[in-house]
Design an enzyme around this catalytic site. Structure first.
Site, short mmCIF file in Angstrom:
data_model
loop_
_atom_site.label_atom_id
_atom_site.label_comp_id
_atom_site.label_asym_id
_atom_site.label_seq_id
_atom_site.Cartn_x
_atom_site.Cartn_y
_atom_site.Cartn_z
N HIS A 92 39.24 -138.85 -91.98
CA HIS A 92 40.48 -138.44 -91.31
C HIS A 92 41.58 -139.20 -92.02
O HIS A 92 41.33 -140.30 -92.54
CB HIS A 92 40.43 -138.81 -89.82
CG HIS A 92 41.50 -138.14 -89.00
ND1 HIS A 92 42.81 -138.56 -89.01
CD2 HIS A 92 41.45 -137.09 -88.15
CE1 HIS A 92 43.52 -137.78 -88.21
NE2 HIS A 92 42.72 -136.88 -87.68
N GLU A 140 44.31 -130.97 -92.81
CA GLU A 140 45.48 -131.49 -92.09
C GLU A 140 46.40 -132.24 -93.04
O GLU A 140 46.09 -133.38 -93.41
CB GLU A 140 45.03 -132.47 -91.00
CG GLU A 140 44.03 -131.94 -90.03
CD GLU A 140 43.85 -132.86 -88.83
OE1 GLU A 140 43.85 -132.35 -87.72
OE2 GLU A 140 43.74 -134.08 -89.01
O1 G3P Z 1 42.76 -134.83 -85.74
C1 G3P Z 1 43.83 -134.03 -85.32
C2 G3P Z 1 45.11 -134.54 -85.73
O2 G3P Z 1 45.17 -135.38 -86.81
C3 G3P Z 1 46.25 -133.62 -85.61
O3 G3P Z 1 47.13 -134.32 -84.82
O4 G3P Z 1 48.88 -134.62 -83.22
O5 G3P Z 1 49.28 -133.25 -85.25
O6 G3P Z 1 47.80 -132.38 -83.43
P1 G3P Z 1 48.35 -133.59 -84.15
#
Ligand code: G3P
Length: 223
Positions: A92, A140
């Site tokens: 992550h 992400e």
């Molecule tokens: O693991 C999920 C995360 O990193 C995304 O976070 O707060 O942008 O939905 P968020």
């Protein structure tokens, strides 16, 4: 294929221990009736508590590739499985691992019957992660994590390119996307771009009404 929504509770104040369990129960009710697999990613220490309290699949946020033996402080795959985990996140932007450790963690998790979601930060790491053979890669962009602009609006091309690259590299691996996902429209766009679902945190955990936020996002999976 049924959609997937994984809610990462991170270490948010309302996301662990007894308050976290209350949140998990609300999310479980909100998820009922939606044809979407909803899982909760919790701290390893909370896996047993959550998996005994709700029927939603519980994932750990991290796992180590250690084997049973002399490894002080490791998050052991066998221990997570015995505690009731269905799966685990691996890597992550907030818990970076080297590629060799990602590969080893995927292998060890699979040996213990755990589903695996490897998080990645761009197309290249998504392709590398896909080769390790997890169930899903979750793309992400780190700069959008925790913000109010969804990856589906800020970087739609990154999602579609990741989907194409992962399909070419490892067709059995699904793609999730996350970072800033907040609404039904964001989820619908993620699906349009070829993702199987979402990995989300602040849009639900920090929402004024997490159950309503969850229900809104899950409706984005409906065609
Ligand atoms: O693991 C999920 C995360 O990193 C995304 O976070 O707060 O942008 O939905 P968020």
């Amino acid at each position: 294929m049924m959609g997937v929504a994984i809610v990462n509770l991170k270490t948010y104040p309302g996301g662990f221990g007894s308050r976290g369990v209350e949140l998990a129960k609300e999310l479980e009710s909100a998820a009922a009736g939606h044809d979407v697999t909803v899982a909760l990613a919790v701290q390893a220490v909370d896996v047993r508590l959550f998996s005994e309290a709700v029927s939603l699949p519980v994932f750990a946020q991290h796992i180590d590739s250690a084997t049973a033996g002399g490894n002080t402080g490791a998050v052991l795959p066998e221990a997570l499985a015995e505690a009731g985990a269905s799966g685990t996140l691996i890597n992550h932007s907030e818990r970076r691992l080297a590629l060799a450790e990602i590969e080893a963690a995927v292998r060890r998790a699979r040996e213990c019957g755990l589903h695996t979601v490897v998080c990645s930060n761009n197309e290249a790491t998504s392709a590398a992660a896909a080769i390790a053979g997890p169930d899903y890669v979750a793309m992400e962009p780190p700069e959008l994590i925790g913000g109010n602009v969804s990856v589906t609006n800020a970087s739609p091309d990154v999602i579609s390119r990741t989907v194409a690259l992962v399909r070419r590299t490892a067709p059995a691996v699904g793609v999730l996307c996350g970072a800033g996902v907040k609404s039904r429209a964001d989820v619908a766009r993620a699906i349009e771009l070829g993702a199987e679902g979402i990995l989300v945190a602040s849009g639900i955990v920090l929402a004024a009404d997490p159950a309503a936020a969850m229900a809104d996002m899950l409706s984005g999976f409906e065609r």
